[in-house]
Motif scaffolding. Structure first.
Motif, PDB file in Angstrom:
ATOM      1  N   ARG A  83       7.200  13.175 -61.522  1.00  0.00           N
ATOM      2  CA  ARG A  83       7.333  13.906 -60.259  1.00  0.00           C
ATOM      3  C   ARG A  83       6.569  13.151 -59.168  1.00  0.00           C
ATOM      4  O   ARG A  83       5.352  13.191 -59.125  1.00  0.00           O
ATOM      5  CB  ARG A  83       6.778  15.316 -60.394  1.00  0.00           C
ATOM      6  N   GLY A  84       7.324  12.473 -58.322  1.00  0.00           N
ATOM      7  CA  GLY A  84       6.687  11.602 -57.340  1.00  0.00           C
ATOM      8  C   GLY A  84       6.613  12.152 -55.939  1.00  0.00           C
ATOM      9  O   GLY A  84       6.136  11.468 -55.029  1.00  0.00           O
ATOM     10  N   MET A  85       7.077  13.384 -55.736  1.00  0.00           N
ATOM     11  CA  MET A  85       7.055  13.962 -54.399  1.00  0.00           C
ATOM     12  C   MET A  85       5.623  14.202 -53.942  1.00  0.00           C
ATOM     13  O   MET A  85       4.749  14.540 -54.730  1.00  0.00           O
ATOM     14  CB  MET A  85       7.830  15.285 -54.384  1.00  0.00           C
ATOM     15  N   GLU A  86       5.393  14.025 -52.642  1.00  0.00           N
ATOM     16  CA  GLU A  86       4.059  14.161 -52.095  1.00  0.00           C
ATOM     17  C   GLU A  86       3.466  15.538 -52.378  1.00  0.00           C
ATOM     18  O   GLU A  86       2.289  15.667 -52.709  1.00  0.00           O
ATOM     19  CB  GLU A  86       4.087  13.914 -50.583  1.00  0.00           C
ATOM     20  N   GLY A  91      -0.377  19.165 -54.803  1.00  0.00           N
ATOM     21  CA  GLY A  91      -0.557  20.379 -55.592  1.00  0.00           C
ATOM     22  C   GLY A  91      -1.401  20.139 -56.825  1.00  0.00           C
ATOM     23  O   GLY A  91      -2.279  20.942 -57.153  1.00  0.00           O
ATOM     24  N   ALA A  92      -1.160  19.026 -57.516  1.00  0.00           N
ATOM     25  CA  ALA A  92      -1.925  18.723 -58.721  1.00  0.00           C
ATOM     26  C   ALA A  92      -3.383  18.415 -58.391  1.00  0.00           C
ATOM     27  O   ALA A  92      -4.304  18.871 -59.070  1.00  0.00           O
ATOM     28  CB  ALA A  92      -1.294  17.547 -59.462  1.00  0.00           C
ATOM     29  N   LEU A  93      -3.613  17.649 -57.319  1.00  0.00           N
ATOM     30  CA  LEU A  93      -4.989  17.322 -56.921  1.00  0.00           C
ATOM     31  C   LEU A  93      -5.740  18.570 -56.474  1.00  0.00           C
ATOM     32  O   LEU A  93      -6.913  18.754 -56.801  1.00  0.00           O
ATOM     33  CB  LEU A  93      -4.974  16.266 -55.812  1.00  0.00           C
ATOM     34  N   ASP A  94      -5.055  19.429 -55.739  1.00  0.00           N
ATOM     35  CA  ASP A  94      -5.695  20.656 -55.274  1.00  0.00           C
ATOM     36  C   ASP A  94      -5.977  21.607 -56.429  1.00  0.00           C
ATOM     37  O   ASP A  94      -6.908  22.419 -56.374  1.00  0.00           O
ATOM     38  CB  ASP A  94      -4.811  21.340 -54.219  1.00  0.00           C
TER      39      ASP A  94
END
Length: 228
Positions: A83-86, A91-94
Motif C-alpha cells: 500500500r503505497g498511497m500517502e 495513517g500507519a505512522l500516526d
C-alpha cells in the motif's frame, strides 16, 4: 554480527523467505508469522526487539495488529506493505509505526531502516517512571498523560513526540531533529505535518494553546519543553 530478535509478520511466502535470508545473513534472529493472530501470539511469547509488519494479512488488517502491539509495547515496528498511497503511510505512522517501506524494496534499504530503528531504541535515554510539572503529569510506565488530574488521550505519534520533548526538557529541539527521532528519517524541509502534530498536542495539554505554558516555540528553529 547482530543479535537482535526480529519478528516478521508477512503472509507472502516469497517476500517472507527473502526477508528471512536477508536477516539471517546479517546475524539477526528471525521469527516468522503467516497471519495477524500468529504474529500477535509470537509478539507476546518472544518479546522481539523489532517487528516487520505487512498490512495485507489474511485474517486481520495489519493496522489492527499494530494497534494491539502499541497498547502493550513501544517495540520498533516497521511496516512493509504494498500500500503505497500517502494516506496509508501517514495513517500507519500516526498509529504508532516507526517506519514504512513500500514493496518492492531491496535488501540494502530494509537493513538500513532496521539499523536506524534499533539504534534509536538502544540510544533512548533512561527516564524516571513519572514526570510532573505543575498541572502536567506523564507516567511513562503506564504510557499515560494527565493534565489537571484528568487523563489526556494522545495518538501514538503525539505520545512519542511529547516523550521526546519531555526527556529533553529545557533543550531546544530542531524541526529536523524531531522528525529524525520520531519518524527515523528526514527527507524534507517542509515541516507542516510536524506543526500540525504539535498544535494538536498543545490543544490537549495546554490551558491556553495560544499562550503555551509547557511547549514553547523557538521561531524558525524548533520547540522546547520548559525546564522543570
Amino acid at each position: 554480527m547482530n543479535d537482535a530478535d526480529i519478528l516478521v509478520i508477512e503472509d507472502d511466502k516469497t517476500i517472507q523467505n527473502f526477508i528471512r535470508i536477508t536477516l539471517k545473513t546479517k546475524g539477526y534472529r528471525c521469527d516468522l508469522a503467516d497471519d495477524g493472530l500468529t504474529g500477535i501470539s509470537c509478539f507476546y511469547a518472544n518479546n522481539p526487539d523489532l517487528i516487520l509488519l505487512d498490512l495485507g494479512l489474511p485474517d486481520l488488517d495489519g493496522m489492527e495488529v499494530l494497534d494491539q502491539i502499541r497498547q502493550e509495547s513501544d517495540v520498533p515496528v516497521i511496516v512493509v506493505s504494498a500500500r503505497g498511497m500517502e494516506q496509508e503511510k501517514v495513517g500507519a505512522l500516526d498509529a504508532g509505526a516507526d517506519d514504512y517501506i513500500t514493496k518492492p524494496f531491496n535488501a540494502g534499504e530494509l537493513l538500513a531502516r532496521i539499523r536506524v530503528a534499533l539504534r534509536h531504541r538502544s540510544s533512548a535515554p533512561k527516564q524516571e517512571p513519572v514526570f510532573q510539572l505543575d498541572t502536567f503529569k506523564m507516567d511513562f510506565e503506564k504510557r499515560k498523560v494527565f493534565v489537571r488530574g484528568g487523563e489526556v488521550h494522545l495518538t501514538p505519534i503525539e505520545y512519542k513526540m511529547l516523550t521526546l520533548l519531555v526527556n529533553n526538557s529545557g533543550k531546544v529541539l530542531t524541526h529536523h531533529f524531531i522528525q529524525q527521532e520520531v519518524w527515523g528519517y528526514d527527507t524534507t524541509d517542509d515541516y507542516q505535518s510536524l506543526r500540525v502534530f504539535m498544535a494538536n498536542i498543545r490543544r490537549k495539554i495546554e490551558e491556553d494553546s495560544t499562550k503555551p505554558r509547557f511547549i514553547l516555540t523557538e521561531v524558525g528553529v524548533g520547540y522546547r519543553f520548559v525546564e522543570s
